[in-house]
Scaffold this motif. Structure first.
Motif, short mmCIF file in Angstrom:
data_model
loop_
_atom_site.label_atom_id
_atom_site.label_comp_id
_atom_site.label_asym_id
_atom_site.label_seq_id
_atom_site.Cartn_x
_atom_site.Cartn_y
_atom_site.Cartn_z
N TYR A 154 -14.82 -6.33 -5.44
CA TYR A 154 -14.41 -5.18 -4.64
C TYR A 154 -15.14 -3.92 -5.09
O TYR A 154 -15.13 -3.55 -6.27
CB TYR A 154 -12.90 -4.99 -4.76
CG TYR A 154 -12.36 -3.85 -3.94
CD1 TYR A 154 -12.57 -3.79 -2.57
CD2 TYR A 154 -11.62 -2.83 -4.53
CE1 TYR A 154 -12.06 -2.76 -1.80
CE2 TYR A 154 -11.10 -1.79 -3.78
CZ TYR A 154 -11.33 -1.76 -2.42
OH TYR A 154 -10.82 -0.73 -1.67
N TYR A 194 -4.47 -2.78 -2.78
CA TYR A 194 -5.39 -2.02 -1.93
C TYR A 194 -4.65 -0.88 -1.23
O TYR A 194 -3.43 -0.88 -1.10
CB TYR A 194 -6.01 -2.95 -0.89
CG TYR A 194 -6.86 -4.05 -1.49
CD1 TYR A 194 -8.19 -3.84 -1.79
CD2 TYR A 194 -6.31 -5.30 -1.77
CE1 TYR A 194 -8.97 -4.84 -2.35
CE2 TYR A 194 -7.08 -6.31 -2.32
CZ TYR A 194 -8.40 -6.08 -2.61
OH TYR A 194 -9.16 -7.07 -3.17
N THR A 195 -5.42 0.07 -0.73
CA THR A 195 -4.83 1.21 -0.04
C THR A 195 -4.53 0.91 1.42
O THR A 195 -3.75 1.62 2.05
CB THR A 195 -5.77 2.43 -0.10
OG1 THR A 195 -7.03 2.07 0.47
CG2 THR A 195 -5.98 2.88 -1.54
N ALA A 222 0.86 -1.19 0.00
CA ALA A 222 0.00 0.00 0.00
C ALA A 222 0.90 1.24 0.00
O ALA A 222 1.06 1.92 1.01
CB ALA A 222 -0.92 -0.01 1.22
N THR A 242 -5.04 -7.17 -7.12
CA THR A 242 -5.47 -5.82 -6.75
C THR A 242 -4.53 -5.27 -5.69
O THR A 242 -4.21 -5.97 -4.72
CB THR A 242 -6.91 -5.84 -6.22
OG1 THR A 242 -7.78 -6.35 -7.22
CG2 THR A 242 -7.37 -4.44 -5.82
N PRO A 273 -9.28 0.91 -5.61
CA PRO A 273 -7.97 0.42 -5.21
C PRO A 273 -6.87 1.43 -5.51
O PRO A 273 -7.07 2.37 -6.29
CB PRO A 273 -7.80 -0.84 -6.07
CG PRO A 273 -8.61 -0.56 -7.30
CD PRO A 273 -9.79 0.26 -6.83
N GLU A 330 -9.12 -2.79 3.93
CA GLU A 330 -9.95 -3.06 2.77
C GLU A 330 -10.09 -4.56 2.50
O GLU A 330 -10.87 -4.97 1.63
CB GLU A 330 -9.36 -2.39 1.53
CG GLU A 330 -9.33 -0.87 1.60
CD GLU A 330 -10.72 -0.28 1.66
OE1 GLU A 330 -11.52 -0.56 0.77
OE2 GLU A 330 -11.00 0.45 2.63
N LEU A 331 -9.35 -5.37 3.23
CA LEU A 331 -9.37 -6.82 3.03
C LEU A 331 -10.23 -7.49 4.08
O LEU A 331 -10.40 -6.97 5.19
CB LEU A 331 -7.94 -7.37 3.12
CG LEU A 331 -6.98 -6.91 2.02
CD1 LEU A 331 -5.56 -7.26 2.41
CD2 LEU A 331 -7.35 -7.56 0.71
#
Length: 592
Positions: A333, A309-310, A265, A307, A337, A314-315
């Motif tokens: 999702y 993610y930030t 991230a 993907t 992203p 988010e997971l």
């Protein structure tokens, strides 16, 4: 191997700094800049060309490993490698034998390399400690440590490896002047860190003198985020991120290159660094491949296979593998992203036009041919990966937002146009249907989309699919609890030791939903097949909390979880087709 490595290098961001414009001096910085890692389960490299070596063949290179060099000072002296690194002692020396390069691999995992021996500190199984290891190289890694701050500001060093059955790793201790391992926290040696070289300052000084800075960061494949060892976050290791920030502050012409086994991230870098590049650990020719791409001898061809993610928030939770319910992966999702599945930039610009599907309607057994014209609209040759996704509009079940159906890598000369073609079998649009217990192609409208990534869709077209309409559930037949359409607070468990699935309550208030149940004939009883502890199940319609209660089933305790009992109770009236909820009111009962 050079070709494979070249095609894997992925350009995530480029503000125009790439490809290189013949820089005279390049600052090559970072713990992965002059080493080529062997990834988990990879073969042994016959040789290795690093980023530093490859770039040095093209320009003047100044280099910093970008790691802190420290001494570990005890009240009686300094931690020192002796006997060629076979052991560590406390001595009065402050020279190379008492200096260590500290590598931060994230997740509070550090390795320490002794300056005199060039080898890594290793806490051995026999309780001795030395500095003669080549570094993490076995399944059980003994060369990683955590730095723990103690009350009063002193520091202790704890081994990350823990023996089978142990709650935690052992601590560095002092016994007769030599360093050993102890399980007793109170016996841990207490140190202060003296900095010999501060990585951020050294790296920034080199970067300030260069035309361009290339910062090569990433993971050690055997340390953090591997088989048996999960990461706790998606961040770059803190020390690596600090070096990147200092280098960018010293030289705005900074390129971040990540070589890693997984996504990061890198939100700050994505916003501030002019160019961001990623690939896996690309084998012995990776350095040459990287230089080819940075200099523009080859286009950036890589595309993300996952993907980015930030944030780890988010997971889904670590062991939740239900990507449908948790809206996980590019398929489901809903967020934005950092970098989407399929993302990767080219040095060329491409346009898409004239998307066509050869049929307006299709059914089972048919094939759809999808074509689109792709043009290289730039003045240089380039490579584009054209991606085809589908989305089913309307379904009795939750459908993916997009699903990859194919991709084509096309190499186009400047100004060239080519028609790219895909074939999609209608039967491949099938999904599992819980009501029928088989794969079905639903009657629906399918949206076919072409683009550069899962979220960068350029053109789309629709096709009518003459498929099945899934009927309601027949309540005259047994309903398997595991064939539910939605759930909360329950677990899948084995029905018998040999086969089958059942649903078990994880907590009171858990529920499952069996959608589209046909209550038409007017049923008067319901039978549940259960095992385990005594409990109560409730059957409701339309809502697990506020829906009308149709039945309450008090379940008995059975001899074991594989010993089932059938319980029959009166069933309250319901009409029409409704969603049936089974709620687990108390106790760890299993429902077949």
């Amino acid at each position: 191997t050079r070709e494979a490595a070249t095609q894997s290098i992925t350009l995530l961001k480029n503000d125009g700094i790439l490809p290189h414009k013949a820089p005279k001096k390049i600052a090559v910085i970072g713990p992965l800049a002059d080493v080529q890692m062997q990834d988990w389960y990879s073969g042994t490299l016959p040789y290795a060309v690093t980023a530093r070596q490859a770039l040095a063949a093209r320009a003047e290179v100044v280099y910093s490993e970008g790691v802190d060099r420290i001494r570990l000072r005890h009240k009686t002296g300094y931690l020192t490698a002796v006997d060629g690194g076979k052991s560590l002692k406390i001595t009065d020396t402050t020279g190379a034998a008492a200096q260590f390069d500290l590598f931060d691999w994230g997740g509070w995992s550090y390795t320490l390399r002794n300056v005199a021996t060039g080898k890594y500190v290793d806490g051995r199984l026999d309780g001795t400690v030395g500095a003669d290891s080549a570094g993490p190289h076995e399944f059980d890694v003994h060369e990683t440590f955590t730095i723990v701050e103690l009350e009063g500001g002193k520091l202790a060093v704890q081994q990350r490896y823990k023996a089978e059955g142990a709650d935690a790793g052992k601590w560095l201790a002092i016994e007769g002047g030599r360093i050993t391992l102890t399980e007793d926290r109170s016996g841990a040696a207490e140190f202060d860190f003296d900095f010999v070289v501060k990585a951020r300052e050294a790296a920034a000084e080199l970067a300030r003198e260069a035309d361009v800075a290339v910062v090569v960061l990433g993971d050690h494949p055997l340390v953090n985020g591997r088989e048996t060892e999960d990461r706790q976050d998606l961040n770059l290791p803190s020390a690596q991120a600090w070096v990147l920030g200092e280098v960018l502050g010293a030289n705005p012409n900074t390129i971040l290159v990540m070589s890693s086994s997984y996504p990061y991230a890198v939100n700050w870098a994505a916003k501030h660094v002019p160019a961001v590049v990623w690939s896996g650990h690309g084998g012995q020719e990776w350095g040459n491949a990287l230089a080819d791409v940075l200099y523009g001898d080859r286009d950036a061809e890589g595309r993300l296979p996952q993907t980015w993610y930030t944030d780890a928030a988010e997971l889904p939770v670590m062991l939740d593998y239900d990507i449908v319910a948790s809206d996980a992966t590019y398929l489901y999702y809903l967020g934005q992203p950092l970098y989407p599945f399929g993302h990767g930039l080219s040095y060329a610009d491409f346009t898409y036009a004239d998307l066509k599907v050869d049929k307006d309607r299709a059914g089972s057994g048919d094939e759809l041919t999808v074509t689109v014209d792709v043009t290289n609209a730039s003045d240089r040759d380039g490579v584009e990966t054209v991606q085809l996704y589908s989305h089913q509009c309307g379904s009795r079940v939750k459908q993916p937002l997009r699903q990859l159906r194919g991709f084509r890598k096309v190499r186009l000369a400047a100004g060239e146009t080519r028609t790219v073609s895909f074939t999609v079998a209608v039967d491949d649009l099938a999904h599992w249907d819980n009501t029928t217990g088989r794969m079905i192609v639903e009657k629906s409208r399918q949206r076919l989309m072409v683009g550069r990534s899962a979220t960068n869709i350029v053109l789309s077209a629709s096709v009518r699919i003459d498929g099945e309409t899934a009927g309601p559930r027949d309540l005259a037949k047994p309903l398997a609890a595991a064939s539910n359409d939605a759930y909360a607070g329950v677990l899948w468990r084995d029905e018998t030791r040999a086969s089958g699935d059942v649903i078990a309550a994880e907590e009171a208030g858990g529920w499952i939903m069996l959608g589209d149940c046909d209550f038409g004939p007017g049923y008067t009883t319901v039978t549940a097949r259960v095992s385990g502890q005594a409990s109560q199940l409730q059957l409701r319609v339309d809502d697990p909390l506020d829906g009308d209660v149709l039945a309450k089933i008090d379940t008995p305790m059975t001899a074991g979880v594989y010993d089932y009992a059938e319980v029959t109770v009166d069933f309250g009236g319901a009409e029409g087709v409704k969603d049936l909820y089974v709620t687990f009111e108390s106790g760890p009962v299993r429902l077949a």
